[in-house]
Design a protein around this motif. Sequence first.
Motif, PDB file in Angstrom:
ATOM      1  N   LEU A  50       0.840  -1.162  -0.118  1.00 47.38           N
ATOM      2  CA  LEU A  50       0.115  -0.023   0.027  1.00 47.38           C
ATOM      3  C   LEU A  50       0.805   1.276   0.021  1.00 47.38           C
ATOM      4  O   LEU A  50       1.817   1.342   0.791  1.00 47.38           O
ATOM      5  N   VAL A  51       0.659   2.072  -1.026  1.00 48.18           N
ATOM      6  CA  VAL A  51       1.336   3.415  -1.209  1.00 48.18           C
ATOM      7  C   VAL A  51       0.370   4.607  -0.611  1.00 48.18           C
ATOM      8  O   VAL A  51      -0.494   4.816  -0.930  1.00 48.18           O
ATOM      9  N   LEU A  52       1.049   5.214   0.642  1.00 49.05           N
ATOM     10  CA  LEU A  52       0.317   6.385   1.242  1.00 49.05           C
ATOM     11  C   LEU A  52       0.823   7.531   0.529  1.00 49.05           C
ATOM     12  O   LEU A  52       1.742   7.726   0.004  1.00 49.05           O
ATOM     13  N   ASP A  53       0.136   8.791   0.958  1.00 43.24           N
ATOM     14  CA  ASP A  53       0.350  10.087   0.186  1.00 43.24           C
ATOM     15  C   ASP A  53       1.776  10.635   0.901  1.00 43.24           C
ATOM     16  O   ASP A  53       2.274  11.601   0.125  1.00 43.24           O
ATOM     17  N   ASN A  54       2.163  10.183   1.980  1.00 39.09           N
ATOM     18  CA  ASN A  54       3.540  10.587   2.196  1.00 39.09           C
ATOM     19  C   ASN A  54       4.707   9.751   1.784  1.00 39.09           C
ATOM     20  O   ASN A  54       5.695   9.657   2.436  1.00 39.09           O
ATOM     21  N   VAL A  57       5.433   2.958   2.405  1.00 39.90           N
ATOM     22  CA  VAL A  57       4.865   1.738   1.682  1.00 39.90           C
ATOM     23  C   VAL A  57       4.835   0.718   2.644  1.00 39.90           C
ATOM     24  O   VAL A  57       5.670   0.658   3.522  1.00 39.90           O
ATOM     25  N   LEU A  58       3.503   0.198   2.897  1.00 42.70           N
ATOM     26  CA  LEU A  58       3.121  -0.699   3.894  1.00 42.70           C
ATOM     27  C   LEU A  58       3.094  -2.019   3.143  1.00 42.70           C
ATOM     28  O   LEU A  58       2.491  -2.012   1.979  1.00 42.70           O
ATOM     29  N   GLU A  59       3.185  -3.114   4.032  1.00 44.19           N
ATOM     30  CA  GLU A  59       3.040  -4.645   3.333  1.00 44.19           C
ATOM     31  C   GLU A  59       2.228  -5.422   4.179  1.00 44.19           C
ATOM     32  O   GLU A  59       2.199  -5.116   5.509  1.00 44.19           O
TER      33      GLU A  59
END
Length: 160
Positions: A50-54, A57-59
């Motif tokens: 998942l790519v956040l606006d900051n 990157v989370l997995e």
Amino acid sequence: MKELKVETKLVVFDSINELNKQEQEWMLKAIEARKKAYAPYSNFQVGAALVLDNQVVLEGSNQENAAYPSGLCAERVVIFYAGANYPTNKVQKMFISASSMEKESVTPIPPCGACRQSIAEYEIKQDLNIEIYFMGAKGAVYKSHSLKNLLPFLFDKANL
């Protein structure tokens, strides 16, 4: 009586190599997350990045349990983690790789219905489309510009 026609538009990439360099890196994170899945019952592994606006990157990967309803899909693992730990950041993109451990999946595999509904909640809450890229273990990658392409009749707070 009248007929209602609903269309879905997806972008189709023949392989991960057709994604831009940054998107390739994010999809590779989803592939690595897939390899960490705990799937002893279904033998079906899913990884999500998942790519956040900051630009964090989370997995996440699917986590099964002998009591099936107690497990959780990779997409929900990662988006719930984002909501709990980055509540003010917006989700921009999700990358998903899924495959059976018994045979290599080469067809793009989209999020299940429960995950689509969960992703929809975040897309509606943040009032920003979430781009969703999904693939099997290898082969083509499909891109949806919004969850609404994958779940056109959303159930949301307006229905309550």
